[in-house]
Design a protein around this motif. Structure first.
Motif, short mmCIF file in Angstrom:
data_model
loop_
_atom_site.label_atom_id
_atom_site.label_comp_id
_atom_site.label_asym_id
_atom_site.label_seq_id
_atom_site.Cartn_x
_atom_site.Cartn_y
_atom_site.Cartn_z
N LEU A 76 0.82 -1.21 0.00
CA LEU A 76 0.00 0.00 0.00
C LEU A 76 0.86 1.26 0.00
N ALA A 77 1.96 1.23 0.75
CA ALA A 77 2.83 2.41 0.81
C ALA A 77 3.46 2.71 -0.55
N VAL A 78 3.91 1.67 -1.24
CA VAL A 78 4.51 1.87 -2.57
C VAL A 78 3.48 2.41 -3.54
N VAL A 93 1.32 6.79 -6.93
CA VAL A 93 0.19 7.52 -7.50
C VAL A 93 0.23 9.00 -7.12
N LEU A 94 0.70 9.32 -5.91
CA LEU A 94 0.82 10.73 -5.55
C LEU A 94 1.98 11.38 -6.28
N GLY A 95 3.02 10.60 -6.56
CA GLY A 95 4.14 11.14 -7.34
C GLY A 95 3.75 11.43 -8.77
N ILE A 96 2.93 10.55 -9.36
CA ILE A 96 2.46 10.77 -10.73
C ILE A 96 1.65 12.06 -10.81
N GLY A 97 0.95 12.37 -9.73
CA GLY A 97 0.12 13.57 -9.72
C GLY A 97 0.89 14.87 -9.81
N THR A 98 2.20 14.83 -9.55
CA THR A 98 3.00 16.05 -9.66
C THR A 98 3.41 16.36 -11.09
N LEU A 99 3.11 15.44 -12.02
CA LEU A 99 3.46 15.67 -13.42
C LEU A 99 2.55 16.74 -14.02
#
Length: 482
Positions: free
Chosen positions: A394-396, A401-407
């Motif tokens: 779950l952590a990964v 998914v939150l990292g992708i949102g910074t694109l």
């Protein structure tokens, strides 16, 4: 059928008899086989293994019919007896994913309809860079002209931006007063103060500045005059045209307006006479007044997508995660968590996003489902095998998914907000197993506090959104959403 896991060589019959007579002195939690809905608890006879210091922990199973609809867990506490553990038998139905299928069908239908011109839809050119179209249009004073039109593509393979706005995408200028929009409207009114009716040599007329009238060798009737109230019988050939996403307006011919993909106002003569923003927003306009108030746009983007390349991965993720959550919550609880996460995420995006940001999609609801998965792991922690593995997974997934949102071109505020509201909503609607009175009270209090938190966040968030016309008050937010 009960499985005996000791190394005692006594007969199965004598073992079973002793297991029924002796209470368990230690217990574990096991996921029992599925039971049919009509199966009686009295017919389910648990078997216990006598415990010796060297014997493994007992594993409890049931001899019962298997069904796809019910899942039962038996909770055995230390020093519990068969009678007390039977009273703690929890039943959680494994529900079919009807809501997940329904909302997926609606999302497919909405995107397909928004790309059909006959239904008011459109299809933008696929790409990243803007492009220019050239059109031959008629102009005031006679003759034609070549008009260049700058258009934005859609990298997600879907409708144009103006179509998405008209179909209900999240667009804050349609939802509240924006200072930038007010500045544009004030400038339009200022530019038209010296305008008046102009009649060209072909007896066509329209409201414009005196310099524009002289350019076409027309007759200027005076400042603040209108052609409809003049004594002449001219034909009004130019009227206000609203185009673009920011409410631009020009007094031009109708075919010129069509080339700009704008809205031509047949009953007005000046741009100050029309509300261009209301024309661009569509969806029935602004209800009861001229001030933007389409707050339903917090919910409508959940059922929309920017394009096919946006919809397909969302559907795949939605079905894989949504059906697991719905299997333990059912239709209505799943619907409540899905909508609360989606609306809450869009509210956060409206508070912290840019004034002209346009977004659509179910990502805020999907991030809410990730939050629900985290709460489900927390609620069932004592029953989960391989705890570290489940937590790491779950952590990964959350970091990715939150990292992708910074694109670029991705609304990460909606993602973060959807996750937060999803966690709180899951604490209200996810069923949980009570491992003792103390834990039952704690989780019940947590549910009440979560309900109060949801109401508080929605009331405060909506009040701040409506009262504060500036979306750029957060200077560090650029690090969350580019």
């Amino acid at each position: 059928n009960a499985e005996y896991m000791g190394d005692d060589s006594r007969s199965a019959e004598s073992k079973m008899l002793k297991q029924k007579q002796q209470p368990a002195t230690y217990g574990t939690i096991s996921n029992a086989p599925l039971l049919s809905p009509g199966h009686s608890d009295s017919a389910v006879e648990p078997f216990y293994q006598d415990i010796s210091p060297s014997a493994p922990s007992p594993i409890l199973t049931y001899a019962a019919p298997i069904s796809e609809h019910d899942r039962r867990w038996t909770i055995l506490e230390p020093n519990s007896t068969a009678q007390s553990s039977r009273k703690k038998l929890q039943i959680i139905r494994a529900h079919p994913p009807h809501f997940t299928r329904l909302v997926s069908f609606v999302q497919i239908l909405v995107l397909a309809s928004s790309m059909i011109p006959a239904l008011g839809g459109s299809i933008a050119r696929w790409g990243v860079k803007s492009y220019t179209e050239y059109h031959e249009v008629s102009v005031f004073g006679g003759g034609v002209d070549i008009q260049s039109v700058q258009l934005a593509p859609n990298m997600w393979l879907g409708p144009t931006g103006t179509t998405l706005i008209k179909w209900g995408a999240k667009y804050t200028p349609c939802m509240r007063k924006e200072d930038d929009v007010k500045d544009i409207q004030d400038q339009i009114e200022k530019d038209e103060l010296d305008n008046g009716c102009c009649i060209d040599r072909l007896n066509n007329c329209g409201v414009m500045s005196e310099s524009s009238c002289s350019y076409v060798s027309g007759t200027f009737l005076g400042v603040a005059t209108t052609c409809a109230n003049s004594s002449t019988t001219c034909t009004v050939s130019v009227r206000p045209c609203c185009y673009g996403q920011q409410g631009a307006c020009e007094v031009i011919t109708e075919d010129h307006c069509d080339a700009l993909h704008g809205t031509f106002h047949h009953n007005a003569e000046k741009c100050s006479d029309v509300n261009c923003l209301e024309s661009i927003c569509g969806m029935g306009g602004f209800y009861g007044e001229s001030t933007p108030n389409q707050l339903f746009r917090f919910a409508s983007p959940i059922f929309m997508h920017v394009g096919v390349l946006h919809l397909v991965p969302n559907l795949l993720f939605q079905y894989s995660v949504g059906k697991e959550i719905e299997s333990i919550t059912g239709f209505w609880r799943m619907a409540a968590m899905y909508l609360i996460s989606g609306i809450g995420g869009n509210l956060v995006a409206g508070l912290f996003g840019g004034p002209w940001s346009l977004s659509a999609g179910a990502s805020s609801s999907l991030y809410g489902m990730i939050g629900a998965s985290c709460v489900d792991l927390f609620y069932s922690w004592k029953m989960v095998d391989r705890k570290c593995q489940q937590t790491f997974r779950l952590a990964v997934m959350l970091v990715l998914v939150l990292g992708i949102g910074t694109l670029p071109y991705i609304d990460n505020f909606a993602h973060v907000g959807g996750f937060i509201f999803g966690v709180i909503a899951a604490m209200i609607f996810l069923p949980f197993v009570e491992l003792g009175m103390c834990e039952a009270v704690c989780k019940g209090c947590l549910r009440i506090l979560s309900l109060a938190a949801i109401c508080f966040l929605f009331v405060i968030g909506m009040s701040v959104f409506i009262a504060n016309p500036k979306s750029d008050f957060c200077h560090w937010c650029k690090y969350i959403d580019w």
